[in-house]
Design a protein around this motif. Sequence first.
Motif, short mmCIF file in Angstrom:
data_model
loop_
_atom_site.label_atom_id
_atom_site.label_comp_id
_atom_site.label_asym_id
_atom_site.label_seq_id
_atom_site.Cartn_x
_atom_site.Cartn_y
_atom_site.Cartn_z
N THR A 72 -21.05 -60.06 39.60
CA THR A 72 -21.14 -60.79 40.94
C THR A 72 -21.42 -59.67 42.08
O THR A 72 -21.54 -59.94 43.01
N ASP A 73 -21.54 -58.46 41.54
CA ASP A 73 -21.76 -57.36 42.37
C ASP A 73 -22.34 -56.20 41.49
O ASP A 73 -22.69 -56.37 40.47
N GLY A 74 -23.10 -55.39 42.35
CA GLY A 74 -23.79 -54.05 41.85
C GLY A 74 -24.81 -54.40 40.58
O GLY A 74 -25.66 -55.17 40.68
N ILE A 75 -24.46 -53.61 39.51
CA ILE A 75 -25.55 -53.54 38.37
C ILE A 75 -25.49 -55.16 37.61
O ILE A 75 -26.49 -55.54 37.32
N GLY A 76 -24.34 -55.43 37.47
CA GLY A 76 -24.37 -56.68 36.78
C GLY A 76 -24.83 -57.94 37.62
O GLY A 76 -25.74 -58.56 37.04
N PHE A 77 -24.70 -58.05 38.97
CA PHE A 77 -25.40 -58.80 39.68
C PHE A 77 -26.93 -58.70 39.75
O PHE A 77 -27.82 -59.67 39.21
N VAL B 9 -25.42 -67.23 33.16
CA VAL B 9 -23.89 -67.49 33.58
C VAL B 9 -23.41 -66.24 34.04
O VAL B 9 -23.43 -65.22 33.33
N ILE B 10 -22.71 -66.23 35.16
CA ILE B 10 -22.23 -65.07 35.81
C ILE B 10 -20.85 -65.41 35.67
O ILE B 10 -20.20 -66.17 35.65
N SER B 11 -20.02 -63.93 36.02
CA SER B 11 -18.44 -63.97 35.83
C SER B 11 -17.97 -62.91 36.70
O SER B 11 -18.69 -61.86 36.75
N SER B 12 -16.81 -62.99 37.19
CA SER B 12 -15.87 -61.93 37.82
C SER B 12 -14.47 -62.19 37.59
O SER B 12 -14.09 -63.45 37.25
N ARG B 13 -13.75 -61.21 37.95
CA ARG B 13 -12.03 -61.44 37.67
C ARG B 13 -11.65 -62.42 38.96
O ARG B 13 -10.46 -63.01 38.78
N LYS B 14 -12.34 -62.46 39.95
CA LYS B 14 -11.96 -63.24 41.23
C LYS B 14 -12.72 -64.16 41.40
O LYS B 14 -14.02 -64.21 41.58
N GLN B 15 -12.22 -65.52 41.90
CA GLN B 15 -12.95 -66.62 42.26
C GLN B 15 -13.80 -66.33 43.45
O GLN B 15 -15.08 -66.88 43.58
N ASP B 16 -13.42 -65.54 44.45
CA ASP B 16 -14.05 -65.25 45.76
C ASP B 16 -15.39 -64.50 45.25
O ASP B 16 -16.35 -64.80 46.25
N ASN B 17 -15.28 -63.60 44.60
CA ASN B 17 -16.44 -62.81 44.23
C ASN B 17 -17.50 -63.80 43.47
O ASN B 17 -18.94 -63.65 43.60
N VAL B 18 -17.25 -64.74 42.51
CA VAL B 18 -17.94 -65.80 41.85
C VAL B 18 -18.67 -66.71 43.10
O VAL B 18 -19.78 -66.82 43.24
N ASN B 19 -17.89 -67.01 44.17
CA ASN B 19 -18.36 -67.89 45.04
C ASN B 19 -19.42 -67.10 45.99
O ASN B 19 -20.31 -67.86 46.23
N LYS B 20 -19.19 -66.10 46.45
CA LYS B 20 -19.94 -65.17 47.15
C LYS B 20 -21.53 -64.87 46.46
O LYS B 20 -22.53 -65.19 46.90
N ALA B 21 -21.45 -64.60 44.92
CA ALA B 21 -22.59 -64.47 44.23
C ALA B 21 -23.33 -65.69 44.28
O ALA B 21 -24.44 -65.76 44.21
N VAL C 44 -15.01 -67.48 36.47
CA VAL C 44 -13.88 -66.54 36.51
C VAL C 44 -13.61 -66.25 34.94
O VAL C 44 -13.40 -66.92 34.15
N CYS C 45 -13.73 -64.79 34.75
CA CYS C 45 -13.69 -64.18 33.48
C CYS C 45 -12.90 -62.92 33.71
O CYS C 45 -13.45 -61.79 34.19
N HIS C 46 -11.65 -62.64 33.18
CA HIS C 46 -11.01 -61.28 32.86
C HIS C 46 -11.01 -60.92 31.57
O HIS C 46 -10.48 -61.62 30.77
N VAL C 47 -12.29 -60.19 31.38
CA VAL C 47 -12.56 -59.98 29.87
C VAL C 47 -11.52 -59.40 28.86
O VAL C 47 -11.59 -59.77 27.70
N SER C 48 -10.48 -58.79 29.60
CA SER C 48 -9.42 -58.52 28.66
C SER C 48 -8.50 -59.51 28.12
O SER C 48 -7.55 -59.56 27.26
N LYS C 49 -8.61 -60.62 28.68
CA LYS C 49 -7.77 -61.89 28.39
C LYS C 49 -8.55 -62.80 27.50
O LYS C 49 -9.52 -63.33 27.63
N SER C 50 -8.16 -62.91 26.04
CA SER C 50 -8.75 -63.65 25.26
C SER C 50 -9.11 -65.02 25.67
O SER C 50 -10.28 -65.56 25.32
#
Length: 257
Positions: free
Chosen positions: A17-22, A36-48, A63-69
């Motif tokens: 949702t930002d930077g290189i990934g965006f 499919v894009i993702s971020s740990r925060k819904q606000d970031n997803v919405n803005k992107a 939303v996806c926090h990659v360290s959470k299975s």
Amino acid sequence: MSVRRLVGKVACVTASTDGIGFAIARRLAQEGARVVISSRKQDNVNKAMEAFKKENFDIYGTVCHVSKSEDRKRLLDETIQKYGKLDILVSNAAISPSFGNILDTPESAWDKIFDVNVKAAFFLIKEAIPYLEKQKGSSIVVVSSIAGYTPMELIGAYSVSKTALLGLTKALVNPCQEKGIRINGIAPGIIKTKFSKALWEGGEDTDTKTASFAGCAMGRVGTSEECASAVAFLVSNDASYVTGETIVVAGGMPSHL
């Protein structure tokens, strides 16, 4: 974008949702992929998503926090539910919670860095393989860093985690190839993003000064779009005979022979 190498492909990009990934997500969409894009925060997803909607791309955000299975599972499940398949996985998520002398890095920071940057990257790849192997010409890109080759003094633990990703990319070549999947990586140098702001900000002509100080032959910091171009090549048929490699996108900073 006149090049349309990825028409019909479905891509999933973490931390996008930002930077290189965006920039990666945008470039893949420009070349015809559904993303499919993702971020740990819904606000970031919405803005992107709002930014992407203006360009009429076929993009889905979650939303996806990659360290959470459970988050990784949901990310892949939603990708399949939305688009029916997965051709491209870009593992981009990374953190660097500790800044300073590596000897001062607390154990908690080491745990967080390796949990997100290395362990989560491996398990996301492992969990995506059953979907990727169903598609012809599927591929994976792991985003490492120039710091994986030449550790940066103020982000030592982060640098070590990125070195691990170079090894992970190599270690997965044969297991992936047996399933018809190519795996490669990119190693960005100092790129002008919020994530690396501490490395390039600080003066009127910071881009040139910082890059030169870091041994950059081109004498400037890079852009997220320049990283995205390398990823687009690696996941396209133009790189059909390339696997197990990491492309350094660092303007000539020292890496390897």
